[in-house]
Structures are given as structure tokens and as C-alpha cells.
Design a protein around this motif. Structure first.
Motif, PDB file in Angstrom:
ATOM      1  N   ASP A  42       0.839  -1.197   0.000  1.00  0.00           N
ATOM      2  CA  ASP A  42       0.000   0.000   0.000  1.00  0.00           C
ATOM      3  C   ASP A  42       0.876   1.251   0.000  1.00  0.00           C
ATOM      4  O   ASP A  42       2.079   1.189   0.242  1.00  0.00           O
ATOM      5  CB  ASP A  42      -0.896   0.020   1.245  1.00  0.00           C
ATOM      6  CG  ASP A  42      -1.847  -1.164   1.302  1.00  0.00           C
ATOM      7  OD1 ASP A  42      -2.521  -1.411   0.292  1.00  0.00           O
ATOM      8  OD2 ASP A  42      -1.888  -1.837   2.349  1.00  0.00           O
ATOM      9  N   GLY A  43       0.259   2.398  -0.240  1.00  0.00           N
ATOM     10  CA  GLY A  43       0.933   3.678  -0.058  1.00  0.00           C
ATOM     11  C   GLY A  43       1.787   4.138  -1.213  1.00  0.00           C
ATOM     12  O   GLY A  43       2.564   5.088  -1.072  1.00  0.00           O
ATOM     13  N   SER A  47      -1.777   6.614  -2.446  1.00  0.00           N
ATOM     14  CA  SER A  47      -2.954   5.772  -2.215  1.00  0.00           C
ATOM     15  C   SER A  47      -3.036   4.539  -3.104  1.00  0.00           C
ATOM     16  O   SER A  47      -4.016   3.802  -3.024  1.00  0.00           O
ATOM     17  CB  SER A  47      -4.222   6.615  -2.418  1.00  0.00           C
ATOM     18  OG  SER A  47      -4.273   7.133  -3.739  1.00  0.00           O
ATOM     19  N   ARG A  49      -2.113   0.747  -4.688  1.00  0.00           N
ATOM     20  CA  ARG A  49      -1.706  -0.564  -4.191  1.00  0.00           C
ATOM     21  C   ARG A  49      -1.130  -1.366  -5.358  1.00  0.00           C
ATOM     22  O   ARG A  49      -1.683  -1.347  -6.457  1.00  0.00           O
ATOM     23  CB  ARG A  49      -2.898  -1.323  -3.586  1.00  0.00           C
ATOM     24  CG  ARG A  49      -3.661  -0.572  -2.541  1.00  0.00           C
ATOM     25  CD  ARG A  49      -4.840  -1.391  -2.033  1.00  0.00           C
ATOM     26  NE  ARG A  49      -4.387  -2.460  -1.134  1.00  0.00           N
ATOM     27  CZ  ARG A  49      -4.968  -3.652  -1.047  1.00  0.00           C
ATOM     28  NH1 ARG A  49      -5.986  -3.976  -1.842  1.00  0.00           N
ATOM     29  NH2 ARG A  49      -4.523  -4.548  -0.184  1.00  0.00           N
ATOM     30  N   LYS A 101      -4.579   8.594 -11.995  1.00  0.00           N
ATOM     31  CA  LYS A 101      -4.989   9.508 -10.928  1.00  0.00           C
ATOM     32  C   LYS A 101      -4.943  10.953 -11.397  1.00  0.00           C
ATOM     33  O   LYS A 101      -5.828  11.756 -11.073  1.00  0.00           O
ATOM     34  CB  LYS A 101      -4.077   9.342  -9.709  1.00  0.00           C
ATOM     35  CG  LYS A 101      -4.279   8.053  -8.927  1.00  0.00           C
ATOM     36  CD  LYS A 101      -3.292   7.949  -7.780  1.00  0.00           C
ATOM     37  CE  LYS A 101      -3.441   9.073  -6.778  1.00  0.00           C
ATOM     38  NZ  LYS A 101      -2.489   8.912  -5.637  1.00  0.00           N
ATOM     39  N   ASN A 129      -6.658  -1.628  -7.737  1.00  0.00           N
ATOM     40  CA  ASN A 129      -7.054  -0.214  -7.705  1.00  0.00           C
ATOM     41  C   ASN A 129      -8.353  -0.034  -8.481  1.00  0.00           C
ATOM     42  O   ASN A 129      -8.386   0.622  -9.526  1.00  0.00           O
ATOM     43  CB  ASN A 129      -5.934   0.653  -8.300  1.00  0.00           C
ATOM     44  CG  ASN A 129      -4.656   0.558  -7.498  1.00  0.00           C
ATOM     45  OD1 ASN A 129      -4.459   1.274  -6.530  1.00  0.00           O
ATOM     46  ND2 ASN A 129      -3.769  -0.350  -7.892  1.00  0.00           N
TER      47      ASN A 129
END
Length: 289
Positions: A42-43, A47, A49, A101, A129
Motif C-alpha cells: 500500500d501507499g 494511495s 496498491r 490519478k 485499484n
């Protein structure tokens, strides 16, 4: 992930202008258990994965938010909601996910990846995601014409080192049959950014995108140039610059993307760097004038 690794990951994401990221990751890596195989991390970029193998330096850099920092910075500057981003040679998909994103639900990412092992992991990473529904995955290699091709996996290379060019300096571990396509046969313009990391096939990939390159809204291009990989296809990497300047007569501004900074270059300077360091991977940003 261990606590120290998690803190490093968050620090690198929170402070993208922080320069010694790669050195920091190397120090943290020495304290990590890297033998566990692929696992969900994660992260990433805040945000995201992804399934990553910490035993691979390439995948560790992705997990620690230190992968291609300068390219990611340019993507964040260029890509806006509603834009189209083309990721040629998406591999595990980190830049495709970051691009998705940035362009948002009104934008689009077209990710090309023909290598079966990377493709399987890429599909898994997209599934991790589910909120990013704006990525179109094309399981073909980018080339100047559609058809069939052989891809080579070399001994001692990881999942990111497979090429459509048979290199003279590496032993082939596996030959893989793939399909190819033209970028402009799949992607409708206008396109804001084309990124190419296709291990020497960059010239043919751009020739297969000529329909997009000649449209009114000229895309930016970030391409990996390397003498030894271009040689496997029978051309000199400076021919990529010549081709792009030929289809866009005002030409392109050239910026060499180093690990920590972007360095503007003239044509002659870039030509000399390519000649002096044929085995070094050079990422170049072509900004339309």
C-alpha cells in the motif's frame, strides 16, 4: 512492510523535492527482509496498491516512492483532468496508475504491455485499484506496423529487462511470441504525453504514432534512449530526435532526465552524451516548441 520502510515510503511521497531518495532507500533496504517474494504493498504515490517483490531493486524503488522521480514530477506538471496519457512499455503499471490519478475519470490512460509475466502482474495491479477505471490495457507491443514479433528475455535480467531486440551483449534465456500494433491505430488524439520504455524499439514505436504526432495538439514525449538497445534494431538513438523533429517542424526542446534533476540539452550535446555512454539508459523529455 516494516516500520522503517513504511516511514521511508511516506517521507518520499510527502517530500517529492527531497533529493537523496535513492541513497535513503538503499540504506533502508540493507535493514529489510527482502526474501518474501511478491506481496501487496500500500501507499504507492499516496494511495495506490501494487503487488511487488522487494527482492527486486526495481520493484523496491516503486514501493519506496523513489522510482523515476523526475519523470513522475513531469507527469504531475503536464497531466491534467481530461487528458490522455499513453504508456508504451507499461510493465508493472506504476506510471499508468499514477497517470490515471492525474487525468481523472474524464481522462484516459492507454497502457501497452506485451510481456506475459509483466502483463499478469499489471492486470493484478489494476485490479488492486478498482477506483481507477480509466485505464485501457493493450496486450501488444508498440511498433511501426501490426503483426507478430519475438520478444527476448535475457539471462540475469528482471521483469523490466525484456526486449524485442536481440542484444549482442546478453545471452537469451527465453524467446516469447507477441503481437504488435501501431499506437495511432489504437489511440484517438489529442494526446498530452507519450512515454516510451520499450528497450530499443522507441524509434519504431514513434513511427507507429506518427498520426498522433502530426495532429494540431502536439504531445510531449518521454523516451528511453540507449545505444546498446537501439543497436539491436539497427539504428543510432539520435535518429529518434531526428524523426521527431522531422514530423514537428518547429522541433522539440530536449531535456535529459537524470536521477535527481532535469538538464536542458542542445541537439549536439545530447548526441555526444549518447555516443559517449552507449550502455547507459538515458530518459529524454521532448517538449514541443
Amino acid at each position: 512492510m516494516q516500520t522503517l520502510a513504511r516511514l521511508t515510503q511516506r517521507f518520499n511521497h510527502a517530500f517529492p523535492w527531497h533529493q537523496p531518495k535513492t541513497g535513503l532507500v538503499k540504506r533502508v533496504a540493507r535493514k529489510m527482509d527482502r526474501a518474501g517474494g511478491p506481496s501487496v504493498v500500500d501507499g504507492i504515490a499516496g494511495s495506490l496498491r501494487m503487488t511487488l517483490d522487494m527482492g527486486s531493486d526495481y520493484e523496491l524503488a516503486i514501493a519506496m516512492n523513489s522510482y523515476e522521480m523526475v519523470i513522475v514530477s513531469i507527469m504531475r506538471r503536464l497531466l491534467k483532468p481530461g487528458d490522455t496519457f499513453v504508456d508504451g512499455g507499461a510493465n508493472l503499471g506504476v506510471l499508468s496508475l499514477i497517470g490515471a490519478k492525474l487525468v481523472g475519470p474524464t481522462g484516459k490512460v492507454v497502457a501497452f504491455e506485451p510481456q506475459p509475466a509483466a502483463l499478469e502482474r499489471l492486470r493484478e495491479n489494476l485490479a488492486l485499484n478498482p477506483g481507477l477505471t480509466n485505464i485501457e490495457l493493450i496486450d501488444q507491443g508498440v511498433w511501426h506496423e501490426p503483426g507478430g514479433f519475438t520478444m527476448y528475455h535475457f539471462e540475469d535480467d528482471g521483469i523490466d529487462g525484456v526486449s524485442m531486440g536481440k542484444r549482442s551483449d546478453k545471452a537469451v534465456a527465453q524467446e516469447i511470441a507477441i503481437k504488435t500494433t501501431r499506437i495511432d491505430a489504437v489511440v484517438d488524439g489529442p494526446v498530452k504525453l507519450i512515454k516510451l520504455d520499450v528497450e530499443g524499439a522507441e524509434l519504431a514505436a514513434l513511427q507507429g504514432a506518427s498520426g498522433l504526432l502530426q495532429e494540431g495538439a502536439m504531445p510531449h514525449v518521454i523516451a528511453e534512449l540507449k545505444g546498446i538497445t537501439a543497436q539491436a534494431f539497427g539504428y543510432d538513438p539520435i535518429e529518434v530526435v531526428d524523426f521527431l523533429n522531422g514530423v514537428h517542424k518547429p522541433g522539440f526542446g530536449l531535456t535529459l532526465l537524470k536521477t535527481r534533476r532535469a538538464v536542458p540539452m542542445t541537439y549536439d550535446q545530447l548526441k555526444q552524451v549518447l555516443a559517449d555512454e552507449p550502455k547507459k539508459t538515458l530518459n529524454v523529455h521532448f517538449a514541443p516548441r
